[in-house]
Enzyme design. Structure first.
Site, PDB file in Angstrom:
ATOM      1  CD  GLN A 100      -2.610  -1.233   2.629  1.00  0.00           C
ATOM      2  OE1 GLN A 100      -2.032  -1.284   3.711  1.00  0.00           O
ATOM      3  NE2 GLN A 100      -3.910  -1.240   2.541  1.00  0.00           N
ATOM      4  CG  HIS A 118      -2.879   2.381  -2.327  1.00  0.00           C
ATOM      5  ND1 HIS A 118      -2.905   2.422  -0.958  1.00  0.00           N
ATOM      6  CD2 HIS A 118      -3.958   1.651  -2.694  1.00  0.00           C
ATOM      7  CE1 HIS A 118      -3.960   1.737  -0.513  1.00  0.00           C
ATOM      8  NE2 HIS A 118      -4.606   1.265  -1.555  1.00  0.00           N
ATOM      9  CB  CYS A 129      -1.639  12.801 -23.423  1.00  0.00           C
ATOM     10  SG  CYS A 129      -0.124  13.226 -22.525  1.00  0.00           S
ATOM     11  CB  SER A 218      -1.426  -2.613   6.764  1.00  0.00           C
ATOM     12  OG  SER A 218      -2.677  -2.067   6.380  1.00  0.00           O
TER      13      SER A 218
END
Ligand code: ZN
Length: 269
Positions: A100, A118, A129, A218
């Site tokens: 992450q 991420h 573009c 996490s």
């Protein structure tokens, strides 16, 4: 009991681990995280996708802070947790390392089979573009256009941000894409933006091949990471977590080690 020997045993008994890492893995490299041990915001939530795309003032504020914060982000180096996970891959025990974090420190430590869930902060993507360009070159351009801002300093914030408050951002010059004039955005998934589907599918297929899951640093407060734990649990795969404080998946875990990531993984080194 610190759980370290249980963790060593958990890893030793599995052939292929699906590893998910978060901010706690990089705090040892001097990169701050967003949440406290209770999973709550320590600071104002980060920039929102709709605001960034819709408001020139939000982009001015974002890039002025980033001009200051990027310097420390760019200079960050991997710590023992990154090196331990690279070692796990060397031993052919890592099915995939899904992170992450946007700091690329796993790659810097030598891990190769990494998916940046991420995105990555070291490059930009043109929203017009689609062209990618390096963040370092953009940094020089920001500095050239905004020389008065170069000697400012502010406490570092997550993801290459800095806590610069009370400044007047209205004169800050933000360059557009040199090819199409489109909005340039860091190639990271902002809050309010979804993770590209092919990235999630590739990770889900990897998880299906793994025999267990290991989460490092996490709190799983964001669903984009939490769902992998839910899928692992649904398929009967054991899940171990190394994290200081609570996670949003505490009731799904086989093993929980409440410790610093470097300390808990030191056995791999
Ligand atoms: Zn463009």
């Amino acid at each position: 009991m610190d759980g370290f020997s249980e963790l060593q045993d958990f890893v030793a008994r599995r052939r292929r681990l699906f590893v998910l890492t978060g901010a706690g893995c990089s705090t040892g490299s001097g990169i701050p995280d967003y949440r406290d041990a209770d999973g709550q915001w320590k600071r104002k939530p980060p920039v929102n996708f709709q605001a960034f795309m819709g408001e020139a003032a939000t982009r001015q504020r974002y890039w002025a802070r980033s001009l200051i914060g990027w310097r420390r982000m760019r200079d960050a180096r991997p710590n023992g947790a990154h090196r331990a996970l690279a070692r796990l891959e060397e031993r052919d025990k890592c099915e995939m390392l899904l992170t992450q974090n946007v700091d690329r420190l796993h790659q810097a430590a030598g891990s190769r089979n990494v998916v940046d869930l991420h995105g990555r902060i070291d490059r930009l993507r043109c929203m017009g573009c689609g062209r990618y360009s390096p963040r370092d070159a953009f940094q020089r351009e920001l500095g050239r256009l905004n020389p008065d801002w170069l000697d400012k300093d502010a406490p570092e914030a997550p993801d290459g941000d800095a806590d610069l408050e009370g400044a007047d951002f209205s004169a800050f010059v933000v360059p557009s894409c040199a090819i199409c004039g489109g909005v340039l955005k860091p190639d990271v998934v902002f809050f309010g933006e979804s993770v590209p589907r092919e990235r999630v599918e590739a990770a889900a297929q990897s998880l299906a091949r793994a025999d267990a899951m290991l989460v490092v640093g996490s709190s799983l407060m964001v669903y984009s990471g939490l769902r992998f734990v839910e899928w692992a649990a649904r398929d009967g795969k054991p899940v171990a977590v190394v994290n200081r404080g609570r996670t949003r998946a505490d009731d799904l875990l086989t093993l929980k080690v409440e410790a610093n990531c470097e300390d808990a993984l030191a056995f791999l080194l």
